[in-house]
Scaffold this active site. Structure first.
Site: not given
Lengths: 376, 376
Positions: B91, B265, B303, B305, B308, B334
């Site tokens: 940014d 973002d 999920c 990940c 999880c 996660h």
């Protein structure tokens, strides 16, 4: 129905062996990272594994208070809860009851104390400590003992040690034998040779799967600690693993392995990692120090951990100055890897009969790094 | 000598495409995790990659103050410093100068402000902001602008937007073209349709490699935000990527992708992860809630990940209650994976011409989870 340890090689008094547990085999000497409350602080279980760690420690005191031993058991045990599938050793809770509790009341049967979490009352006895460790699912259970404060008079140390020996016998009675699981006795006696001998004799006459040396690294200094090991270790059965509790710096590890210690645990690599102190092949560095602010070099060029392979000292310095969590994460990771690499080097050297040369090489690296930093 | 974006498919106004940068290609729509001070908080770069993230955001304001843009450049740039080898968008610093600084002085040329780190004085102009972003090594550089506060009167919003448009022209002048690198303009104008149109016209007449919509998610509410997108996006070139800055919840992402936004973002997945809030296929859960204390089930059974796959809700609850760093680590992991999985589902659906069905399925999962929790 027990825990086996197999001696592979000796080199002087130093020993290489293998501990065979319900959750796999562990080459010794071994350093166990401390997973206080069901997590090695700042690390995922995958990250801990990637450092080469094969066995971790869990704290009975912390886990009994939160989330609670029965709850851990309902959740499938500590291994499953923390996703650690290798062996786990749990301490007995005795040390933390003493060090973290101002409001405790000890009697011949056990200790009553208030939780530092919520103020609730709890009681630990040898029987309850062993039960909690079984609920957690420990591969290695430690006898409930009193870690004798330092300094202690001979009378104080004797009284404390003898209480621990009575509790050791009760811990042995309470322990339920299971294949791949074992109970370790803990030698106490402060810095008094006769008391250490009395304690070792008491424990060996009861009989344990392993023997720990407790009550050290509590302020007596490295020389005195190693002297106590010199006196104590010859009195322990050669066929059983020996565990030096709560020790220590890499230098301590070398001195203790040299004397025949097989197992260690210590918060130094994790706690130091969170505060910016790095243990490296060139000695100890503080990443908060401004000297690192522009340094593009690796923390430890000899290290194969992700921190050293991928990042600069300048980045680590930045992360600690900015109080980013990644600083503690990366430095804990490195410190744990460095500790494992020292243990791997020592074990390999014992097997090849060159322990002293390897120890000297490691120590020379620290001294050279220190000299370079002083000259800079 | 520019940055390319290739449109693959449209489904209604929703677009699937590919952004081609100096650090690789990125399928759009894309969600960029925020790496404020050179680190996506609580995550290693490896962990960020493992969530499926392909591009991250860095903050000019934070990095210029610490460790400093010139220092980052001397260390090989931001990619190398943080071990992120995919593209980075930075940014302009304008938003944080306004939101984090009470002691700032704005003039037609730029802004002077005091560092929140050490109180030192700094100045940002369009030219300096673009220079800093080049020093950091940004693949996508953002024009220096003023993020118009909300609410603003039409006059305030017009004045602010016109200043940003003059700064956009100066940013364009200052930007050094390099292949795979681009400069994005930022549409301002608050909630006023004519001002948004004037801003879009000003920017397209200058010409940018991409167009951001700024000044949203600042308190106007989701409905108003989406209305502004409805008004603004048709005025932007169809051949350029469109970036909605600082947005948002998963629901916001669906609404904005539906309208033709390609890039996002937001700190929500990382910040929420640190405080115990989990975004899941069944809606939002707070892991500090006692209802999770004994729950052996996965945080989000859908999920993939590590959090999880390997841990229970009970363990996550324990980690947050015990204030262990692993709680924020696992929940950030996660949340970032969940955000990426939503983007992957939306992109796949656009390519297959079934965006609305997929969006409805995702939203139905949240509603069902919410209803189940209320019934429990």
């Amino acid at each position: 129905m027990t825990l086996h340890w197999k001696l592979t090689t000796t080199d002087g008094a130093a020993r290489a062996g293998t501990l065979m547990t319900a959750h796999g085999e562990v080459p010794t000497p071994v350093f166990m990272p401390v997973g206080t409350a069901g997590t090695v602080k700042a690390m995922t279980a995958d990250a801990v594994r990637s450092t080469g760690a094969r066995m971790v420690l869990g704290n009975t005191y912390h886990l009994m208070l939160r989330p609670g031993a029965e709850r851990v058991a309902r959740l499938g045990g500590l291994h499953r809860m923390m996703d650690w599938h290798g062996p786990i050793l749990t301490d007995s809770g005795g040390f933390q009851v003493m060090s973290l509790n101002d409001l405790r009341k000890m009697d011949a049967d056990g200790v009553t104390f208030r939780s530092h979490v919520d103020g609730s009352y709890h009681r630990l006895t040898p029987e309850r400590s062993v039960e909690i460790q079984r609920l957690l699912g420990a591969d290695v259970t430690m006898c409930f003992d009193e870690c004798t404060p330092f300094p202690a008079t001979p009378d104080q140390a004797a009284e404390s040690m003898r209480l621990s020996m009575r509790w050791a016998a009760r811990s042995r009675e309470a322990f339920v034998p299971r294949e791949g699981h074992g109970l370790f006795g803990i030698v106490q006696g402060s810095i008094y040779d006769e008391l250490r001998a009395e304690s070792a004799a008491a424990l060996t006459s009861i009989g344990f799967e392993g023997y720990a040396v407790g009550g050290l690294a509590v302020g007596e200094g490295q020389a005195e600690m190693l002297r106590v090991l010199d006196v104590t270790l010859p009195l322990l059965p050669a066929a059983a693993p020996r565990y030096l509790m709560g020790v220590g710096t890499p230098s301590d590890l070398i001195g203790a392995v040299r004397r025949g210690i097989d197992m260690f645990d210590c918060v130094i690599p994790t706690r130091s990692g969170r505060t910016g102190r790095a243990y490296t092949s060139r000695g100890v560095l503080n990443m908060r120090n401004a000297r690192h602010a522009e340094d593009p070099s690796a923390l430890d060029p000899e290290c194969d951990c992700p921190t050293c392979r991928r990042h600069s000292r300048a980045y680590l310095h930045h992360l600690f100055k900015a109080e980013e969590m990644l600083g503690p994460i990366l430095l804990t990771w490195h410190n744990l890897r460095y500790y494992q690499s020292v243990m791997e080097r020592l074990r390999g050297a014992i097997v090849e009969g060159r322990f002293e040369a390897e120890a000297a090489a490691i120590e020379a690296g620290w001294a050279e790094g220190e000299a370079e930093r002083k000259a800079a």
